[in-house]
Design an enzyme around this catalytic site. Structure first.
Site, PDB file in Angstrom:
ATOM      1  CB  ALA A   1      -0.890   0.014   1.242  1.00  0.00           C
ATOM      2  CE  LYS A   2       5.441   4.854  -0.620  1.00  0.00           C
ATOM      3  NZ  LYS A   2       6.551   4.009  -0.159  1.00  0.00           N
ATOM      4  N   GLY A   3       0.346   5.775   0.652  1.00  0.00           N
ATOM      5  CA  GLY A   3      -0.621   6.855   0.807  1.00  0.00           C
ATOM      6  C   GLY A   3       0.074   8.141   1.111  1.00  0.00           C
TER       7      GLY A   3
END
Ligand code: NAD
Length: 433
Positions: free
Chosen positions: A123-125
């Protein structure tokens, strides 16, 4: 020169500008997927599923500025794949944060966790904001509000953020606190990269540099080079570069060049790396301690055994790849070589050890931190370092095996290991419902 390499691949990293010469992070991540898939006999529907993120959350994050005005920012959390475990990946505060960038970098985290065989997906944010324009209090309010906006989709068994560009252990402590307040219980396992006093792990900060050093040692062993007779040039003397350089120096290698944004220190007889302050200890001070200063461009072309680009992305390109004379390049930074630069190094038989393996010590010790948090049991620094070494050796062995059996590059071998594990998990779990 090293032997046994082919191909042309690169991946996005933690930096916005770290995609290849002409590709976005998402395009690069997809290209890596297709390329690895072409070496494997996979069900095409699995590749199709992996092309897309599982979910992307976009949230509005309003905060009150110190002057009383209200400003509204946009935040994202892209969750790519969780077949092997909870989503895992950084949160960045940077003006260039976008939906597609988060998706691409989230995919890349899926491959990185899989090559290390960690029970996590990717994931990345982040938030599209320039954190340098925020006071500490504003940054805290922004983090807490963002934590609230994404609270339903993160958690120790769901999605575990970590620091990235523009965020740090303090940001993670605020995020953990905001989440814990709403849950009604202290939940340290919701984020990693926290300060040790609130559940962070010993050794987390130096882990990416340590893994770069371990992998460099393994490369030397593989190619029958005595580390004590190995010369190394390191670009960037920050968290990754200084820790890698100091460990390799301790283990007997000769570090002939180190650098920061101002230029490089060059000592052909070897630098005493402990006497030069890292970026953290005294920012941008390398050249102040140097008798001989050369440029960063020159450092990259030095005739050394091992070159470790550990500063930023896209430093080895089609323009300078022909001038690299190191036998091995170990990627300390994320995406330091563009796609075309990589092809040129491959043609020239220079072995490149990819970032998803070399600097994966960071996410690996994040995994140890998560284990310590959910078990409420702290590990000693010695245990962290021992277990990191074990994990790095296991990942190296898996990648080496593909490298030897398939006659591919180290980069391809790493992606093949990652994708095989992810695809096998998808096949075994099947499609629901
Ligand atoms: P850092 O900020 O601690 O250090 C960066 C170093 O690079 C500094 O010495 C700085 O002076 C130097 N630098 C900056 N611009 C430069 C330039 N144009 N030329 C030469 N040197 C320059 O950063 P870091 O945490 O060590 O990260 C370095 C790279 O490693 C980044 O690509 C990052 O994404 C990647 N990385 C970091 C981690 C981590 O946990 N720290 C983990 C994996 C990958």
């Amino acid at each position: 020169m090293a032997s046994k390499s082919k191909s042309t691949h690169n991946e996005p990293g933690d930096e916005a500008a770290e995609s290849t010469e002409s590709e976005s992070a998402l395009e690069t991540a997809r290209r890596q997927l297709y390329h690895a898939a072409s070496h494997l006999d996979l069900d095409s529907s699995i590749v199709e599923r992996l092309k897309h993120p599982k979910k992307v959350h976009e949230v509005t994050v309003p905060i009150e500025r110190d002057d009383g005005t209200v400003e509204v920012f946009t935040g994202y959390r892209a969750q790519h794949d969780s077949v092997r475990g909870p989503f895992k990946g950084g949160l960045r505060f940077h003006p260039a944060v976008s939906r597609d960038e988060c998706v691409g970098l989230g995919m890349w985290m899926t491959w990185k966790c899989a090559v290390m065989d960690l029970p996590f997906g990717g994931a990345k944010g982040g938030i599209a904001v320039n954190p340098k324009e925020l006071s500490s209090a504003e940054k805290e309010r922004l983090t807490r509000r963002f934590a609230q906006e994404i609270r339903d989709v993160i958690g120790p068994n769901q999605d575990i953020p970590a620091p990235d560009m523009g965020t740090d252990p303090q940001t993670m402590a605020w995020l953990m606190d905001a989440y814990s307040m709403q849950e009604g219980e202290t939940t340290p396992g919701v984020v990693t990269g926290k300060p040790p006093v609130v559940g962070g792990s010993e050794g987390r900060e130096e882990a990416p540099g340590r893994s770069v050093a371990i992998v460099t040692q393994l490369v030397c062993e593989y190619y029958d080079r005595d580390l004590k007779e190995t010369t190394v040039a390191v670009q960037g003397y920050g968290s990754v570069g200084a820790n890698a350089a100091r460990l390799l120096d301790d283990w007997g290698a000769t570090i002939v060049a180190i650098s920061d944004v101002n230029g490089a220190m060059y000592e052909p007889e070897g630098i005493d790396t402990s006497s030069v302050p890292s970026h953290d200890e005294e920012p941008e001070a390398v050249t102040k301690y140097a008798d001989t200063v050369i440029s960063n461009d020159k450092l990259l072309t030095l005739d050394v055994d091992v070159l470790i680009p550990a500063a930023l992305g896209n430093v080895i390109t089609k323009e300078n790849a022909k001038t690299i004379t190191a036998d091995f390049v170990v990627e300390g930074a994320n995406g330091p070589i563009t796609s075309t630069g990589d092809s040129i190094l491959v043609e020239r038989d220079i072995a490149v050890i990819p970032d998803i393996l070399a600097n994966a010590g960071g996410v690996t010790v994040s995994y140890f931190e998560w284990l310590q948090d959910i078990n409420r049991r702290k590990w000693s620094l010695e245990r962290v370092n021992d277990e990191l070494e074990t994990e790095m050796e296991a990942a190296w062995d898996a990648v080496r095996s593909e490298f030897e059996q398939r006659d591919v590059t180290w980069r391809e071998a790493a992606y093949i290991v990652a994708l095989s594990r992810i695809a096998e998990a998808h096949e075994t779990r099947g499609l629901w419902p």
